[in-house]
Design an enzyme around this catalytic site. Structure first.
Site, PDB file in Angstrom:
ATOM      1  N   GLU A  97       0.813  -1.209   0.000  1.00  0.00           N
ATOM      2  CA  GLU A  97       0.000   0.000   0.000  1.00  0.00           C
ATOM      3  C   GLU A  97       0.851   1.266   0.000  1.00  0.00           C
ATOM      4  OE1 GLU A  97      -4.063  -1.338   2.315  1.00  0.00           O
ATOM      5  OE2 GLU A  97      -2.282  -1.005   3.548  1.00  0.00           O
ATOM      6  N   CYS A 115       3.347   8.546   1.254  1.00  0.00           N
ATOM      7  CA  CYS A 115       3.940   7.559   2.152  1.00  0.00           C
ATOM      8  C   CYS A 115       4.044   6.256   1.369  1.00  0.00           C
ATOM      9  CB  CYS A 115       3.066   7.394   3.391  1.00  0.00           C
ATOM     10  SG  CYS A 115       3.646   6.132   4.545  1.00  0.00           S
ATOM     11  N   CYS A 162       6.276  -6.828   6.519  1.00  0.00           N
ATOM     12  CA  CYS A 162       7.438  -6.397   7.299  1.00  0.00           C
ATOM     13  C   CYS A 162       7.866  -7.525   8.221  1.00  0.00           C
ATOM     14  CB  CYS A 162       7.097  -5.145   8.119  1.00  0.00           C
ATOM     15  SG  CYS A 162       8.496  -4.487   9.063  1.00  0.00           S
ATOM     16  N   CYS A 205       6.946  -5.722  15.184  1.00  0.00           N
ATOM     17  CA  CYS A 205       6.487  -4.842  16.268  1.00  0.00           C
ATOM     18  C   CYS A 205       5.025  -5.156  16.558  1.00  0.00           C
ATOM     19  CB  CYS A 205       6.655  -3.381  15.883  1.00  0.00           C
ATOM     20  SG  CYS A 205       8.376  -2.920  15.532  1.00  0.00           S
ATOM     21  N   CYS A 259       1.883  -2.900  15.509  1.00  0.00           N
ATOM     22  CA  CYS A 259       1.817  -2.498  14.098  1.00  0.00           C
ATOM     23  C   CYS A 259       1.190  -3.615  13.276  1.00  0.00           C
ATOM     24  CB  CYS A 259       3.218  -2.193  13.596  1.00  0.00           C
ATOM     25  SG  CYS A 259       3.323  -1.846  11.826  1.00  0.00           S
ATOM     26  N   CYS A 262      -0.208   5.601  10.534  1.00  0.00           N
ATOM     27  CA  CYS A 262       0.996   4.878  10.954  1.00  0.00           C
ATOM     28  C   CYS A 262       0.625   3.581  11.672  1.00  0.00           C
ATOM     29  CB  CYS A 262       1.826   5.744  11.888  1.00  0.00           C
ATOM     30  SG  CYS A 262       2.591   7.162  11.082  1.00  0.00           S
TER      31      CYS A 262
END
Length: 371
Positions: A114, A127, A134, A138, A141, A364
């Site tokens: 995205e 962004c 990923c 974390c 997230c 975020c």
């Protein structure tokens, strides 16, 4: 100190992307020498390489059939050899009266990622993602919890930039001014392709998009050796270090890479970057209710940053954005204000980031490439 942070163990870190076939070579993957060689392979005169670069980076055209200064007889050949379709828009969604727009891209191998375009009165920011998923794990997230599918190619990164710039131009003649590598993925875990993309983003036309390095931000969870390597590249982009906790005990869980490079090592690398580039480092801190928002942590954060970076640090406090299934929440506004006050009291610049796109899962930590 409290006896428990309430944080949950994260899934294992993945530093190397799974072995999946990368997309075919694209014009945007090539540097000056690569473009010259590719044009020569096609039996075209050398000046065609500069022509193609001007079309792609200057006119934002990636379809040779629209390149009117290219002979019609070679457009199909050039398209097949240098401009393969890399991905298409699978879903687009807007909020903020159309000022925030998220695009779900679907690559030819069905990999999804995205990007988010945000329009402000004084700037236009995209962004972008550097990886599909990923591997940094974390736990607050959504991207990190989904795991890593593969690295994106240099061209896949640059096509997100070109698409955003073309959309702004076609909508109302405005220009793309800022680029943040804060979408999906850990940019420094796809180091070579991200650096190549940054070089083309900042190179003057026709070799690149000509966007100022000061308007490009590369984020990282703290891969200390890669931060130092990036400093030595002298690209002078803004470095954003996702810290999220000032103490190793909590950061080991919130940002699992801390198990390899501790807070002190990440801050030492950030200082090296600041000294090498003369640029202030952004410290990202997602504020989580009853997890990392305690007054003593604000004091410790301010103390460590003042010691390590001094005036070369700026803290971006980010109210935690909700993600599916998470029990965590943003800190109450009084706690947020107190946290900011205490960091500033230690002589460190600190502000609360304006959050865009929460309602469309575009803020975020919310990107999950679903839909």
């Amino acid at each position: 100190m409290p006896e428990s942070s309430g944080a949950k163990p994260a899934v294992p870190l993945v530093f190397d992307a799974p072995r999946r076939a990368m997309p075919p070579r694209h014009f945007a993957d090539l540097d000056d020498a690569g473009r010259a060689a590719a044009v020569a392979e096609l039996g075209l005169p050398a000046f065609r390489g500069k022509q193609l670069a001007n079309q792609y980076y200057g006119r934002l055209i990636a379809d040779p059939t629209q390149m009117t200064d290219l002979p019609a007889a070679v457009r199909e050949q050039v398209g097949q050899a240098l401009f393969p379709t890399l991905f298409g828009a699978a879903r687009e969604i807007e909020c903020d009266a159309g000022e925030t727009r998220k695009v779900l891209w679907r690559a030819m191998d069905q990999t999804s990622f995205e990007s988010v375009l945000m329009r402000y009165p004084d700037r236009n920011t995209v962004c972008i993602s550097s990886q599909a998923g990923c591997g940094m794990a974390c736990p607050f997230c959504a991207t990190g919890q989904a795991g890593l599918t593969r690295n994106l190619s240099t061209a896949e990164i640059l096509e997100q930039v070109r698409s955003a710039a073309a959309e702004l131009r076609d909508r109302d003649g405005s220009r793309l001014s800022n680029i943040v590598f804060m979408g999906m993925g850990e940019p420094l875990a796809n180091y070579n392709r991200v650096v190549a993309a940054v070089r083309r983003i900042t190179a003057a036309p026709p070799a690149g998009f000509g966007i100022s390095a000061r308007s490009v931000t590369v984020s990282t969870v703290g891969l200390a050796p890669a931060i130092r390597k990036l400093a030595d590249e002298k690209l002078n982009v803004t470095l954003a270090l996702s810290l999220h906790a000032p103490d190793d005990e909590l950061r080991d869980t919130l940002v699992p890479v801390n198990n390899r490079w501790k807070v002190s090592e990440a801050l030492d690398a950030a200082r090296y970057y600041a000294d090498a580039t003369g640029r202030r480092v952004s410290i990202e801190y997602a504020l989580i209710r009853d997890v990392n928002d305690q007054p003593w942590r604000a004091d410790l954060l301010g103390k460590k940053l003042h010691g390590a970076l001094g005036p070369l640090a700026h803290v971006n406090v980010i109210p935690l954005n909700p993600t599916p299934g998470s029990e965590w929440d943003a800190s109450p506004k009084p706690a947020e204000r107190e946290f900011v006050r205490r960091v500033r009291e230690r002589g460190v610049s600190c502000t609360v980031r304006d959050t865009r796109g929460r309602e469309i899962a575009a803020a975020c930590g919310q990107l999950a490439a679903q839909g």
